[in-house]
Design a protein around this motif. Sequence first.
Motif, PDB file in Angstrom:
ATOM      1  N   GLN A 219      50.255  10.387  37.092  1.00  0.00           N
ATOM      2  CA  GLN A 219      49.377  11.240  36.311  1.00  0.00           C
ATOM      3  C   GLN A 219      50.133  11.894  35.155  1.00  0.00           C
ATOM      4  O   GLN A 219      49.552  12.212  34.115  1.00  0.00           O
ATOM      5  N   HIS A 221      52.082  10.548  33.214  1.00  0.00           N
ATOM      6  CA  HIS A 221      52.115   9.658  32.063  1.00  0.00           C
ATOM      7  C   HIS A 221      50.853   9.765  31.219  1.00  0.00           C
ATOM      8  O   HIS A 221      50.825   9.311  30.079  1.00  0.00           O
ATOM      9  N   MET A 222      49.791  10.335  31.768  1.00  0.00           N
ATOM     10  CA  MET A 222      48.538  10.394  31.033  1.00  0.00           C
ATOM     11  C   MET A 222      48.683  11.216  29.763  1.00  0.00           C
ATOM     12  O   MET A 222      48.026  10.950  28.765  1.00  0.00           O
ATOM     13  N   THR A 223      49.537  12.243  29.783  1.00  0.00           N
ATOM     14  CA  THR A 223      49.750  13.069  28.598  1.00  0.00           C
ATOM     15  C   THR A 223      50.313  12.222  27.472  1.00  0.00           C
ATOM     16  O   THR A 223      49.878  12.309  26.329  1.00  0.00           O
ATOM     17  N   TYR A 224      51.254  11.365  27.821  1.00  0.00           N
ATOM     18  CA  TYR A 224      51.830  10.493  26.797  1.00  0.00           C
ATOM     19  C   TYR A 224      50.784   9.554  26.223  1.00  0.00           C
ATOM     20  O   TYR A 224      50.697   9.344  25.012  1.00  0.00           O
ATOM     21  N   VAL A 225      49.974   8.952  27.111  1.00  0.00           N
ATOM     22  CA  VAL A 225      48.991   7.985  26.654  1.00  0.00           C
ATOM     23  C   VAL A 225      48.029   8.622  25.663  1.00  0.00           C
ATOM     24  O   VAL A 225      47.680   8.047  24.640  1.00  0.00           O
ATOM     25  N   THR A 226      47.604   9.844  25.983  1.00  0.00           N
ATOM     26  CA  THR A 226      46.705  10.554  25.087  1.00  0.00           C
ATOM     27  C   THR A 226      47.375  10.792  23.738  1.00  0.00           C
ATOM     28  O   THR A 226      46.793  10.576  22.682  1.00  0.00           O
ATOM     29  N   GLN A 311      39.250  10.800  26.472  1.00  0.00           N
ATOM     30  CA  GLN A 311      40.687  10.550  26.533  1.00  0.00           C
ATOM     31  C   GLN A 311      41.100  10.107  27.935  1.00  0.00           C
ATOM     32  O   GLN A 311      42.029   9.302  28.088  1.00  0.00           O
ATOM     33  N   SER A 315      43.101   6.735  28.848  1.00  0.00           N
ATOM     34  CA  SER A 315      44.318   6.759  29.661  1.00  0.00           C
ATOM     35  C   SER A 315      44.209   5.784  30.832  1.00  0.00           C
ATOM     36  O   SER A 315      45.154   5.051  31.133  1.00  0.00           O
ATOM     37  N   GLN A 319      46.674   2.663  31.696  1.00  0.00           N
ATOM     38  CA  GLN A 319      47.411   2.664  32.967  1.00  0.00           C
ATOM     39  C   GLN A 319      47.060   1.451  33.819  1.00  0.00           C
ATOM     40  O   GLN A 319      47.936   0.757  34.332  1.00  0.00           O
TER      41      GLN A 319
END
Length: 546
Positions: A219, A221-226, A311, A315, A319
């Motif tokens: 989870q 990594h979701m910040t990066y994807v956004t 978003q 994500s 992922q």
Amino acid sequence: MYTNLVCKFCLYIWWSVSGDFVNSYMNMYLNSDEVQKLLGLDMELYYVTNGKINDFALNFVVPVPPKVDALHFTWESLSGRPLPYTINVDISNPLALGTPKLNISDTGMIPTITQIFSVSLPCSGVVVAEVNIVLTVNITSPNSNVTSLTFRRKKICRKIESLSNTHVLVDNISYNSNSVNIFYIAVGCAGFLIATLAFCVVVSYVKGKKDRRDPSDNQAHMTYVTNAARNPNSTSSYGSFRRMPSYSLIDERSKDLQERIAELTIQRCRVRLNSVILEGTFGRVYLGSYSEENGAEEEVLVKTVTDHASQIQISLLLQEGMFMYSLNHKNILTILGVSIEDQTAPFLLYPYHSYKNLKVFLQKCKLNSEGVAHTLTTQEVVDMALQIIQAMQYLHKKHLWHKDLAARNCVVDDKLKIKVTDNALSRDLFPSDYHCLGDNENRPIKWMAIESLLQKGFSPCSDVWSFGVLLWELTTLAQQPYVEIDPFEMAAYLKDGYRLAQPINCPDELFAVMAYCWAMNPEERPTFTQLQVCLQEFYAQLIRYV
């Protein structure tokens, strides 16, 4: 449509039944308790009924789980008098399995009343092995004709480390004891304690590994994807696809998702979208093309989301699309490239060779106003299942669990070659296959194993359960499983012993494989290697008559 597994039914394969070998002089079968232990079903499996021999059932090699230490057969003479018999048992690995013991004599008479006889299967605990067992029964009819029946089993034996310095009851291993009974009691108690401790350790170890591998750990990594979707400067561009890396998957799994996306990033200007193949509320799958630097074009599948996707949905797309990154197998569709640019939806690119979604393809095989698009034979169904098994074997060797194995997450080409895919966009493209049980998480409830429903636990065993449902989809041309059952009732329905019914025109041995995948206890389900052996033998039987 559904069957109550509490009700008994007999398993017959009429087209493979031989003629009367003793003029209806005997029955021989497995009772419901035995079939429950071996296949997880409450039914009776007949090998001989009123003198008719079920050749197909005899040719089927039945796996025997580690916890099953004896085989039981039921027989009776119908001639009005006992029938002479002789029995012989052969095993392939005496080191792994001690001499099987019958509770009846090797030579005797089949009684005129129903009798159950057993064959003990004492694993030594010295080695891990799959032992082939061949039980041969010769029966003499009243007219002096001798008929030979051959039953094949594959016993799974496990190694018990603490027995390496213990005397074990195997023909070629001697033992010293003043009392055989005391020896058996001591070894039995010690074995039980050791097995219990080992089981607890293994469960703890597997659970720990599973937790470490669970996508929920990603989870962060979701910040990066956004951010990546907003900031194209965080990634680099390549003029052509980065092909399969040479480094190992273990190294890849330790990498940050950011590095994975950077390695696969391609220029958006090289991607052209041609036509929509599948479309949902928030996602689309396009047939498109990618232009190489040398001017050559390659057809690709493109997964993307619509402009009004959130978003979180973006994500999840990235992922889940990265799940099979860096895998290289003929039956797995792996990602080729990723395009992330500012203010636009991300593109995920996959190779395309006339691929169609397997669920959509199966549904088009049904009768319609224009006729039949393609009629699948049992041989083709089994071949497709074997391809999926090979893909799953590869995934499990990489210590990856699919967690959403279903027809919707496979593709098929014009030659019926199958590739297993990730589940990116599946919730949006096939919304009727996913349900939320009040936890804000859409899950494939009717494809999930009982332990996954109750505890959200996943393992190779839960993938095997899903494979059983996928095999059911292949034989029903993608009917909805458990269509009449409310998703909230699924766990209770499965706990009560109910399962999917046998599809029309589905061979009994193929349904037996499905049922074996749905054993309540995960440890009693077959591995994909064992499923491969069973289906390969069935496939060989099918092509023998073509």
